[in-house]
Scaffold this active site. Structure first.
Site, PDB file in Angstrom:
ATOM      1  N   SER A 141     -16.308   0.145  -9.792  1.00  0.00           N
ATOM      2  CA  SER A 141     -15.898  -0.155  -8.415  1.00  0.00           C
ATOM      3  C   SER A 141     -17.115  -0.108  -7.515  1.00  0.00           C
ATOM      4  O   SER A 141     -18.089   0.606  -7.803  1.00  0.00           O
ATOM      5  CB  SER A 141     -14.880   0.887  -7.943  1.00  0.00           C
ATOM      6  OG  SER A 141     -14.668   0.797  -6.542  1.00  0.00           O
ATOM      7  N   TYR A 156     -12.427   9.513  -6.882  1.00  0.00           N
ATOM      8  CA  TYR A 156     -12.589   8.149  -7.384  1.00  0.00           C
ATOM      9  C   TYR A 156     -14.052   7.724  -7.293  1.00  0.00           C
ATOM     10  O   TYR A 156     -14.613   7.183  -8.258  1.00  0.00           O
ATOM     11  CB  TYR A 156     -11.699   7.196  -6.582  1.00  0.00           C
ATOM     12  CG  TYR A 156     -11.659   5.784  -7.129  1.00  0.00           C
ATOM     13  CD1 TYR A 156     -10.917   5.477  -8.261  1.00  0.00           C
ATOM     14  CD2 TYR A 156     -12.363   4.745  -6.510  1.00  0.00           C
ATOM     15  CE1 TYR A 156     -10.871   4.183  -8.774  1.00  0.00           C
ATOM     16  CE2 TYR A 156     -12.320   3.454  -7.004  1.00  0.00           C
ATOM     17  CZ  TYR A 156     -11.575   3.176  -8.130  1.00  0.00           C
ATOM     18  OH  TYR A 156     -11.533   1.903  -8.640  1.00  0.00           O
TER      19      TYR A 156
END
Length: 233
Positions: A141, A156
């Site tokens: 990501s 995350y």
């Protein structure tokens, strides 16, 4: 005579979202697909929606026993693995930040998003070594890039930052074996994780992973890519 597929790919979390779109794209290129999900029923349901050769497998990337059982099951079905796409992951950060997150949430997120892909490579390495064009794609990501870390998305971000680091190390370790390893940022994609307001379709999010699995030059390894271009970690 039994036909031999051109290439075979395993996609973790391939039953929905970006993973499912990757499966669709690779089936269109005549790949044989192994779809994994924590639920065998969900993997089977996804397989029924896909035209072509699809093997559904139950696999939880956070559980070594589950990974080892999947390897044992697949050894009875396949003789090699050409591509491993580590797509399964979690995004649990909600109403927390780096100052309030618990150790338990950090542990569980990094276990899924970082340690899971590392263990998958370790476990499936003997099958990858049997391929003449083995590739590993880690779905990361932009939140895993140093320039885009966010205090409001702590577990995350850290898990994807660590996954990018693992990508570099795996590429180094596997270079002598001729196995290419890269990570990608799919962008903000309309999935259960990304939400309905995301600007990209699952197909757009899957494009770079499909390219790395198929046509990307093999001298690209240990890199982080978005839209088929190398970006900064």
């Amino acid at each position: 005579m039994k036909s031999i597929p051109d290439k075979r790919v395993l996609i973790t979390g391939g039953n929905r979202g970006i993973g499912f779109a990757i499966a669709q794209g690779l089936l269109a290129k005549d790949y044989e697909i192994i779809i994994t999900s924590r639920s065998l029923d969900n993997a089977k349901l996804a397989a029924q929606k896909l035209p072509g050769k699809v093997i559904p497998i139950e696999l939880d990337v956070t559980d070594d026993r589950s990974i080892n059982q999947a390897v044992k099951t697949l050894y009875q079905k396949i003789d090699r693995l050409d591509v491993l796409i580590n797509n399964a992951g979690v995004y649990p950060d909600k109403d927390i930040n780096i100052l309030t997150i618990s150790r338990e949430l950090l542990d569980s997120t990094i276990n899924a998003n970082t340690f899971g892909p590392i263990r998958m490579v370790q476990a499936f390495l003997p099958l990858l070594e049997k391929s003449s064009d083995a590739r590993v794609v880690n779905v990361s990501s932009g939140y895993g890039a140093l320039s885009d870390l966010s205090a409001g998305v702590p577990s995350y971000c850290l898990s994807k930052l660590a996954l990018n680091g693992a990508t570099i190390m795996l590429a180094q370790a596997l270079d002598s074996k001729g196995i290419v390893v890269n990570s990608i940022c799919p962008g903000w994609v309309r999935t259960d994780m990304g939400g309905s307001s995301a600007p990209r379709s699952p197909e757009e999010g899957a494009d770079t992973a499909i390219w790395l699995a198929t046509d990307a030059p093999r001298n690209i390894s240990g890199k982080f890519l978005r839209d088929r271009k190398v970006i900064s970690f």
